[in-house]
Design a protein around this motif. Structure first.
Motif, PDB file in Angstrom:
ATOM      1  N   GLU A  38     -10.448  -5.004   6.429  1.00  0.00           N
ATOM      2  CA  GLU A  38      -9.272  -5.217   7.167  1.00  0.00           C
ATOM      3  C   GLU A  38      -9.000  -6.787   6.695  1.00  0.00           C
ATOM      4  OE1 GLU A  38     -10.850  -4.706  11.129  1.00  0.00           O
ATOM      5  OE2 GLU A  38     -11.641  -2.829  10.035  1.00  0.00           O
ATOM      6  N   PRO A  41      -7.069  -7.937   2.789  1.00  0.00           N
ATOM      7  CA  PRO A  41      -5.819  -8.190   2.643  1.00  0.00           C
ATOM      8  C   PRO A  41      -4.961  -9.085   3.391  1.00  0.00           C
ATOM      9  CG  PRO A  41      -6.391  -6.035   2.898  1.00  0.00           C
ATOM     10  CD  PRO A  41      -7.643  -6.651   3.198  1.00  0.00           C
ATOM     11  N   SER A  74     -12.206  -2.999  -5.807  1.00  0.00           N
ATOM     12  CA  SER A  74     -10.970  -2.145  -5.926  1.00  0.00           C
ATOM     13  C   SER A  74      -9.669  -2.999  -5.345  1.00  0.00           C
ATOM     14  CB  SER A  74     -11.075  -0.932  -4.993  1.00  0.00           C
ATOM     15  OG  SER A  74     -11.640  -1.236  -3.769  1.00  0.00           O
ATOM     16  N   PHE A  75      -9.753  -3.723  -4.562  1.00  0.00           N
ATOM     17  CA  PHE A  75      -8.566  -4.552  -4.232  1.00  0.00           C
ATOM     18  C   PHE A  75      -8.043  -5.427  -5.475  1.00  0.00           C
ATOM     19  CE2 PHE A  75      -6.035  -8.243  -2.889  1.00  0.00           C
ATOM     20  CZ  PHE A  75      -5.289  -7.819  -1.867  1.00  0.00           C
ATOM     21  N   SER A  78      -6.534  -3.434  -8.705  1.00  0.00           N
ATOM     22  CA  SER A  78      -5.210  -2.824  -8.199  1.00  0.00           C
ATOM     23  C   SER A  78      -4.357  -3.955  -8.136  1.00  0.00           C
ATOM     24  CB  SER A  78      -5.309  -2.159  -6.759  1.00  0.00           C
ATOM     25  OG  SER A  78      -6.011  -0.933  -7.120  1.00  0.00           O
ATOM     26  N   PHE A  79      -4.583  -4.993  -7.478  1.00  0.00           N
ATOM     27  CA  PHE A  79      -3.588  -6.245  -7.337  1.00  0.00           C
ATOM     28  C   PHE A  79      -3.309  -6.792  -8.714  1.00  0.00           C
ATOM     29  CE2 PHE A  79      -2.227 -10.567  -7.205  1.00  0.00           C
ATOM     30  CZ  PHE A  79      -1.669 -10.686  -6.002  1.00  0.00           C
ATOM     31  N   ARG A  83       0.298  -6.299 -10.712  1.00  0.00           N
ATOM     32  CA  ARG A  83       1.123  -7.913 -11.218  1.00  0.00           C
ATOM     33  C   ARG A  83       1.132  -7.669 -12.765  1.00  0.00           C
ATOM     34  NH1 ARG A  83       1.656 -12.252  -7.440  1.00  0.00           N
ATOM     35  NH2 ARG A  83       2.136 -11.363  -5.456  1.00  0.00           N
TER      36      ARG A  83
ATOM     37  N   GLY B  90     -17.044   4.762   3.610  1.00  0.00           N
ATOM     38  CA  GLY B  90     -17.413   3.949   2.048  1.00  0.00           C
ATOM     39  C   GLY B  90     -16.275   4.660   1.139  1.00  0.00           C
ATOM     40  N   LEU B  93     -12.687   3.428   2.021  1.00  0.00           N
ATOM     41  CA  LEU B  93     -12.504   1.880   1.951  1.00  0.00           C
ATOM     42  C   LEU B  93     -12.003   1.615   0.503  1.00  0.00           C
ATOM     43  CD1 LEU B  93     -15.004   0.381   4.389  1.00  0.00           C
ATOM     44  CD2 LEU B  93     -12.613  -0.290   4.291  1.00  0.00           C
ATOM     45  N   VAL B  94     -12.701   2.474  -0.338  1.00  0.00           N
ATOM     46  CA  VAL B  94     -12.166   2.192  -1.934  1.00  0.00           C
ATOM     47  C   VAL B  94     -10.580   2.364  -1.832  1.00  0.00           C
ATOM     48  CG1 VAL B  94     -12.618   2.917  -4.242  1.00  0.00           C
ATOM     49  CG2 VAL B  94     -14.417   2.638  -2.622  1.00  0.00           C
ATOM     50  N   SER B  97      -8.487  -0.146   0.194  1.00  0.00           N
ATOM     51  CA  SER B  97      -8.431  -1.569  -0.608  1.00  0.00           C
ATOM     52  C   SER B  97      -7.627  -1.531  -1.698  1.00  0.00           C
ATOM     53  CB  SER B  97      -9.763  -1.817  -0.882  1.00  0.00           C
ATOM     54  OG  SER B  97     -10.809  -2.124   0.307  1.00  0.00           O
ATOM     55  N   SER B  98      -7.861  -0.248  -2.557  1.00  0.00           N
ATOM     56  CA  SER B  98      -6.866  -0.235  -3.650  1.00  0.00           C
ATOM     57  C   SER B  98      -5.333  -0.382  -3.246  1.00  0.00           C
ATOM     58  CB  SER B  98      -7.328   0.863  -4.567  1.00  0.00           C
ATOM     59  OG  SER B  98      -6.839   0.894  -5.772  1.00  0.00           O
ATOM     60  N   ALA B  99      -4.971   0.657  -2.428  1.00  0.00           N
ATOM     61  CA  ALA B  99      -3.775   0.656  -1.894  1.00  0.00           C
ATOM     62  C   ALA B  99      -3.083  -0.665  -1.516  1.00  0.00           C
ATOM     63  CB  ALA B  99      -3.678   1.722  -0.874  1.00  0.00           C
ATOM     64  N   ALA B 100      -3.880  -1.617  -0.736  1.00  0.00           N
ATOM     65  CA  ALA B 100      -3.586  -2.688  -0.130  1.00  0.00           C
ATOM     66  C   ALA B 100      -3.212  -3.681  -1.436  1.00  0.00           C
ATOM     67  CB  ALA B 100      -4.617  -3.301   0.647  1.00  0.00           C
ATOM     68  N   GLY B 101      -4.243  -3.556  -2.403  1.00  0.00           N
ATOM     69  CA  GLY B 101      -4.175  -4.450  -3.716  1.00  0.00           C
ATOM     70  C   GLY B 101      -2.784  -4.206  -4.166  1.00  0.00           C
ATOM     71  N   LEU B 102      -2.252  -2.818  -4.413  1.00  0.00           N
ATOM     72  CA  LEU B 102      -1.258  -2.520  -4.840  1.00  0.00           C
ATOM     73  C   LEU B 102       0.169  -2.982  -4.150  1.00  0.00           C
ATOM     74  CD1 LEU B 102      -1.847   1.035  -5.940  1.00  0.00           C
ATOM     75  CD2 LEU B 102      -1.805  -0.707  -7.839  1.00  0.00           C
ATOM     76  N   LEU B 104       0.119  -5.349  -1.661  1.00  0.00           N
ATOM     77  CA  LEU B 104       0.680  -6.664  -1.835  1.00  0.00           C
ATOM     78  C   LEU B 104       0.986  -7.214  -3.147  1.00  0.00           C
ATOM     79  CD1 LEU B 104      -2.470  -8.115   0.480  1.00  0.00           C
ATOM     80  CD2 LEU B 104       0.048  -8.551   1.017  1.00  0.00           C
ATOM     81  N   GLY B 105       0.174  -6.635  -4.177  1.00  0.00           N
ATOM     82  CA  GLY B 105       0.752  -7.060  -5.540  1.00  0.00           C
ATOM     83  C   GLY B 105       2.093  -6.952  -5.871  1.00  0.00           C
ATOM     84  N   ILE B 330      -0.598  -5.025   7.552  1.00  0.00           N
ATOM     85  CA  ILE B 330      -1.662  -5.349   6.511  1.00  0.00           C
ATOM     86  C   ILE B 330      -3.035  -5.799   7.021  1.00  0.00           C
ATOM     87  CG2 ILE B 330      -2.273  -7.450   4.994  1.00  0.00           C
ATOM     88  CD1 ILE B 330       0.967  -8.083   4.998  1.00  0.00           C
ATOM     89  N   GLY B 331      -3.884  -5.025   6.247  1.00  0.00           N
ATOM     90  CA  GLY B 331      -5.140  -4.693   6.695  1.00  0.00           C
ATOM     91  C   GLY B 331      -5.378  -3.594   7.742  1.00  0.00           C
ATOM     92  N   LEU B 332      -5.044  -2.683   7.459  1.00  0.00           N
ATOM     93  CA  LEU B 332      -5.263  -1.467   8.368  1.00  0.00           C
ATOM     94  C   LEU B 332      -6.588  -1.103   8.391  1.00  0.00           C
ATOM     95  CD1 LEU B 332      -5.523   1.401   6.576  1.00  0.00           C
ATOM     96  CD2 LEU B 332      -3.439   0.879   5.988  1.00  0.00           C
ATOM     97  N   THR B 333      -7.287  -0.645   9.514  1.00  0.00           N
ATOM     98  CA  THR B 333      -8.523  -0.303   9.686  1.00  0.00           C
ATOM     99  C   THR B 333      -8.694   1.301   9.519  1.00  0.00           C
ATOM    100  OG1 THR B 333      -8.475  -1.788  11.563  1.00  0.00           O
ATOM    101  CG2 THR B 333     -10.467  -0.238  11.395  1.00  0.00           C
TER     102      THR B 333
END
Ligand SMILES: [Zn+2]
Lengths: 330, 345
Positions: A38, A41, A74-75, A78-79, A83, B90, B93-94, B97-102, B104-105, B330-333
């Motif tokens: 959480e 991000p 993984s964050f 992907s980020f 980009r 577990g 979360l992979v 987190s990956s989706a959040a990275g995309l 936000l990116g 942003i940062g969903l649980t």
């Protein structure tokens, strides 16, 4: 010059920094071992408000507890992909070390299960790859220990420095293997029958010698009430056996024996797994066992299944031979 | 490219499949799956730590493969969706987190979606029929439920679910007893084809009059497992294919009796079957016969969309976007035990 987004989730702390032209222009962290998913991000979102143009992502690859570690990696991957920029992985312990002045010290972080991930640093350089051990094993080295215990954490603020000169990693620094082992190959598991008692006695004698059960004891235990006995055979020959009983809602492991030459192949693990299944099917609320102090093969196995020491019985296996009583609650 | 139809990329990592799907509105563009099932076969079941490890290893490759299959660039994606629960924490979360990275990116919205709802949403792909109301029978290694879908993104009620093992789990356990390997579903399905499904009358769990009071639409498969073991123990010369077929028939019978019963009693005449067990050939065959007799329209997604996949996640994300629902914070649980009442996180 470059602008870096730096991320670390290898400890109970989640931290993020932006380093622009060698200056740290954003830095934030949050403590909590279960909240990396959480928090990360949210912190990055804040960081991007300080500077949205990023040239490279640097991420701590551990070592550290796996679940949090994977969140950061993984964050970051992907980020960087989104980009169209590069990502670089560094050793998170190097970041703690960089904050320490001293010529010979250890950096250690929590590895769960009463162990630590650690590395030694001499003359500002890491000695070899990080490793894992029990904290007590580091004490005899008699050099300062830095890290989580002394409230020292990886700091993404110095990641750019490490990425420039230090060792880089493409995969997480796991050190430990996954907590799972394949079922042993070529071994058949089945209910233990009366005919198995004779070969079982032979194994009992060769493994435990005079401390083992007599044929009479073996028989008596086998025929007792509320018993579950499992046999392992290979090539038609008995090579392992285990028994458990249900004593008023608490399962008690009677025996778990693997013949010489067949140990360290996961047979004991499979037998124990089946005893636990049996106890669960009996709706037991816990399972208990005794193990001899210093049994280096068995104790880690039991611990990995979640057994914890609850007491000790002196002279259990004969004069001077102490048993550790272990228990796993369901 | 028509810009008014949103491109949504969905990520699924709740169990042992690392999967990414891409849809344009309700049109399926890509569905790429990397499974760690072979890794797990050695252990006779899914090992969470191995699944999570495999997700991280596969993720970037699967995202790229999906984009190339859809012939779009990551910059074309209008919104992201990801399974936020239920599932192995577990593993989830992979994905999140990956989706959040995309997201936000690229500064694009992200929808955390419910895995079970996504199984139903897959029915919206490549068609224009109205999705709801419907009764959904979700059956896989992780879940066995009957859902009343009034409105997929906002109003789904659980009518019943398993009180012990999931249907797929029962297949795995019986396959283990019969030494047919893991995963058990396809192995038993194949073995059963040469067997007599009326050979043994195995019990149908929770179908007695007294069970129907409290567990009208619930399932129980643990008694069936015991019955099979007991039968094998006292029948030395048993024919394995007959056991497979009779066991499978017992499972299929109870699933369909309850699901069709629910549809009739609630008064909804569409039944959607999804989840890994929907790939079972006897379930499909029997469902067709029995739904036709009962006057119920049956919809079963194609096989590759029944098992866990990313397209179903993208499909639900796309429906949420089209329905004007707000994206997740942003940062969903991620919630390993989330119920179906919450379609969008
Ligand atoms: Zn599923």
């Amino acid at each position: 010059m470059n602008t870096f987004l730096a991320i670390d989730t290898s400890t109970s702390r989640t931290s993020v920094a932006i380093i622009k032209e060698r200056t740290v222009i954003f830095q934030a962290h949050h403590d909590g071992a279960l909240s990396h998913g959480e928090i990360l991000p949210q912190l990055v979102s804040k960081a991007l408000r300080a500077e949205n143009i990023i040239d490279e992502v640097i991420v701590g690859m551990g070592p550290g507890p796996f679940t949090g570690l994977r969140v950061g990696i993984s964050f970051a991957q992907s980020f960087a992909f989104a980009r169209g920029i590069k990502w670089v992985g560094i050793c998170s312990l190097d970041s703690i070390a960089l904050q320490i002045s001293g010529n010979d010290f250890l950096v250690a972080v929590d590895a769960r299960r009463k162990e630590v991930f650690y590395a030694r640093y001499t003359d500002r350089k890491r000695v070899g790859e990080p490793s894992v051990c029990q904290p007590s094993q580091l004490i005899p080295l008699d050099i300062p220990i830095h890290g989580e215990e002394s409230n020292e954490f990886p700091s993404p603020a110095n990641f750019a420095e490490i990425a420039k000169e230090g060792q880089k990693y493409l995969a997480p620094i796991y050190i430990r293997r996954p907590d799972a082992f394949p079922a042993p190959i070529g071994v058949k598991f089945r209910a233990m029958g009366q005919l198995d008692l004779v070969p079982a006695f032979a194994i009992e004698k060769s493994v435990y010698g005079s401390e083992g059960w007599s044929m009479e004891q073996l028989k008596e235990e086998y025929h007792g009430k509320n018993r579950g006995y499992i046999a392992g055979e290979s090539g038609g020959k008995l090579i392992a056996y285990a028994g458990v009983t249900n004593l008023g809602g608490i399962a008690d492991v009677l025996t778990l024996t693997v013949a010489d030459g067949h140990r360290r192949k996961g047979i004991g693990r499979e037998l124990l797994r089946r005893l636990i299944d049996w106890a669960r099917s009996q709706k037991c609320k816990a399972i208990m066992l005794e193990v001899r102090v210093g049994n280096e093969e068995a104790i880690p196995l039991y611990t990995s299944f979640g057994f914890i020491e609850i007491s000790r019985r002196r002279d259990y296996y004969g004069p001077g031979k102490t048993a550790i009583v272990m228990r796993k609650d369901f | 490219m028509i810009t008014s139809i949103p491109l949504v990329l969905g990520i699924e990592t709740s169990c042992d499949e690392t999967a990414v799907g891409i849809v344009a509105g309700r049109k399926l563009l890509a569905n790429v799956i990397s499974s760690s099932v072979e890794e797990h076969a050695k252990f006779g079941g899914v090992v969470p730590e191995i699944a999570s490890r495999a997700h991280l290893e596969a993720m970037q490759g699967v995202i790229r493969a999906a984009l190339s299959e859809a012939k779009v660039s990551i910059n074309d994606i209008d919104a992201f969706a990801v399974t936020a629960g239920p599932g192995l924490i577990g593993a989830l979360l992979v994905g999140t987190s990956s989706a959040a990275g995309l997201a936000l990116g690229l500064d694009k919205p992200l929808y955390g979606v419910n895995h079970l709802s996504a199984h139903i949403a897959v029915d919206s792909l490549d068609s224009d029929h109205k999705l709801d109301p419907a009764i959904a029978l979700l059956v896989s290694g992780g879940h066995s439920s009957i859902l009343q879908v009034n409105e997929l993104t906002s109003d789904v009620i659980t009518l019943g679910s398993t009180i012990d093992d999931a249907a797929g789990e029962a297949f795995d356990k019986i396959a283990r007893i019969l030494e047919l390997g893991f995963p058990g579903g396809p192995a038993i399905d194949l073995d059963a084809r040469s067997g007599n499904r009326e050979a043994v009358d195995f019990p149908r769990g929770l179908t007695l009059a007294k069970d129907l009071i409290d567990h009208r639409y619930d399932f129980s498969f643990s008694g069936l497992k015991t019955a099979v073991s007991r039968y094998l123990a006292k029948t030395p010369g048993y024919i394995r294919a007959d056991i497979s077929a009779s066991f499978q028939e017992a499972v299929v019978d109870v699933l369909l009796t309850k699901a069709i019963g629910a549809a009739k009693e609630v008064g909804i005449e569409v039944l959607i079957i999804a989840g890994g067990v929907a790939a079972n050939s006897r379930l499909r065959e029997s469902a067709e016969e029995r739904c036709e007799k009962a006057g119920i329209r049956l919809r079963i997604p194609p096989m590759n969309l029944c098992t866990d996949n990313g397209a179903m996640v993208a499909a639900l994300g796309s429906l949420a976007l089209t329905n004007g629902l707000a994206p997740s914070e942003i940062g969903l649980t991620a919630d390993s035990a989330s119920g179906v009442a919450r379609a969008i996180f």
